[in-house]
Write a protein that holds these residues in place. Structure first.
Motif, short mmCIF file in Angstrom:
data_model
loop_
_atom_site.label_atom_id
_atom_site.label_comp_id
_atom_site.label_asym_id
_atom_site.label_seq_id
_atom_site.Cartn_x
_atom_site.Cartn_y
_atom_site.Cartn_z
N HIS A 208 0.85 -1.20 0.00
CA HIS A 208 0.00 0.00 0.00
C HIS A 208 0.88 1.24 0.00
O HIS A 208 1.87 1.31 0.74
N ASP B 203 0.47 4.13 1.32
CA ASP B 203 0.58 4.77 2.64
C ASP B 203 1.60 4.07 3.52
O ASP B 203 2.34 4.72 4.27
N ASP B 204 1.67 2.74 3.42
CA ASP B 204 2.69 2.01 4.17
C ASP B 204 4.08 2.34 3.63
O ASP B 204 5.06 2.41 4.39
N ALA C 64 0.53 -3.06 -7.25
CA ALA C 64 0.95 -2.32 -6.07
C ALA C 64 2.15 -1.42 -6.38
O ALA C 64 2.20 -0.26 -5.94
#
Length: 426
Positions: A303, A305-306, A337
């Protein structure tokens, strides 16, 4: 590796063909997989070739790659090509690494040592598996025997025992690891029907726990377990006896002595109890920098944000990975991703990718979408099953050769300069 690697490898194969010698390791993934499945036991194939649930994530990894097409450019001078990249201060000859694969002895005895030998011959990094069948010290010694200082990284599964984590990190530093790869997507095992249908967990048979049984802190934990568990009697059955023999063979020391000792069984149970920490959080990660001098790479980022949080946490790199489709059925593909993660990182840390990367053209696409390098898993394990160290080496050498040829045929000369202009979504 610079100009001509792909053509040289082609020529070697065709020259051997003049003498009616065919490659021991097929040069296409589909045939490689077919032959490896025939060569492996049912248990080995279930663990290495299988995935989570219905295999949807494994299929998604491949579909996502197929949605991108390479757009060749013509009339460019591609006579000089460069595959070299820099990772954490070291120049490596191609943007390819041998990924960590646990319980490799299912595919071949002494697997990790053989894979290390193969990687050292090619000069590309091998990420030592934390769930290895050979200690990291023995694999490092094997690699140094081939090429002193050959690049190696270490994969860390974050144990529930902090002292064991520190011990593993210290050992990784001592063997000259270039980085530590913290695997974050396996705080518990995914639902893997192929293994479950056989009732087969390699670690329960003592396979893939050599990093632990060779660790002083782990040995101390097992000793304490034996002291407090005195008097416990395991259930006896024919299956349990067969498992005990397997555990005994895989344990360090003499077989006869192990057979009459409770220690090998206690080591297996201790591993199963403490190898991973489901409570792991960003707070735990914050303290890792003070525990090791090695560059820190987070494996399992999917992700954006990660990925941003990883940058903010001060780590040195991430691996975009869904664990080869072995953890969650229906997870996002790594290529999809990567398309979001790479822009989020924006070059501030290194971005690697694994899962479903089987060919040189796959590596080309991953680099064009923002990866700095790709980690190869199943192909080198399949090569290992067919021809040992030579097979593992040849499977990855073929991927590098195809990458070199694809780079030139697409009109490019440097893997580090690839970007999305080299691709078109289809």
């Amino acid at each position: 590796m610079t100009t001509g690697y792909g053509r040289a490898r082609q020529n070697d194969i065709y020259t051997a063909g003049v003498h009616r010698r065919k490659p021991r390791v097929p040069t296409d993934f589909a045939e490689l997989e077919r032959r490896a499945k025939r060569a492996m036991s049912a248990r080995a194939w279930a663990y290495i070739g299988g995935g989570a649930g219905e295999g949807r994530t494994m299929a998604a990894n491949r579909r996502a790659l197929d949605r991108w097409a390479i757009v060749p450019r013509i009339l460019r001078d591609v006579s000089e090509r460069n595959l070299e990249v820099e990772l954490f201060g070291r120049r490596i000859p191609a943007p390819v690494l041998f990924a960590p694969v646990g319980a490799g002895s299912l595919a071949a005895p002494d697997a990790d040592r053989l894979i290390g030998h193969a990687a050292a011959e090619l000069g590309v990094p091998y990420i030592f598996s934390n769930q290895a069948s050979v200690s990291m010290e023995a694999v490092a010694a094997e690699m140094d025997g081939v090429a002193p200082g050959a690049p190696r990284w270490f994969q860390l599964y974050w144990s529930t025992d902090d002292e064991l984590v520190d011990s593993l990190l210290a050992r990784a530093e001592e063997i000259g690891a270039d980085a530590v790869v913290v695997t974050l997507d396996t705080t518990m095992l995914g639902w893997r029907p192929q293994d479950l249908n056989l009732g087969s967990l390699p670690f329960a048979r003592g396979e893939g726990i050599a990093q632990y049984t060779s660790d002083r802190r782990f040995v101390d934990i097992v000793t304490e377990r034996l002291r407090t568990a005195a008097g416990e009697r395991p259930e006896i059955s024919l299956g349990a006896i067969a498992t005990l023999i397997s555990i005994t063979r895989n344990a360090p020391g003499r077989f006869v002595a192990n057979l009459t000792s409770a220690r090998p069984r206690a080591a297996v149970q201790t591993f199963l109890d403490i190898y991973s920490r489901p409570s792991l959080s960003w707070d735990d990660l914050a303290g890792l920098r003070g525990r090791t001098s090695l560059p820190i790479v987070l494996k399992g980022v999917l992700h954006p944000d990660d990925a941003r949080r990883a940058v903010d946490a001060g780590v040195d790199g991430i691996i975009v990975s869904n664990h080869g489709g072995r953890q969650i059925d229906g997870a996002v593909s790594t290529i999809d991703a990567l398309e979001e993660v790479a822009p989020a990182v924006d070059g501030r840390i290194k971005v690697l990718i694994d899962s479903g990367i089987y060919t040189g053209s796959d590596v080309f696409k991953a680099l064009a979408l923002g990866a700095d390098a790709a980690c190869i898993g199943r192909p080198h394990m399949y090569g290992l099953a067919l021809a040992g160290a030579d097979g593992a080496r040849d499977a990855v050498a073929d991927i590098i050769a195809e990458l070199d040829l694809t780079l030139g045929l697409a009109g490019h000369t440097d893997v580090a300069a690839l970007d999305r202009d080299a691709l078109r979504r289809v």
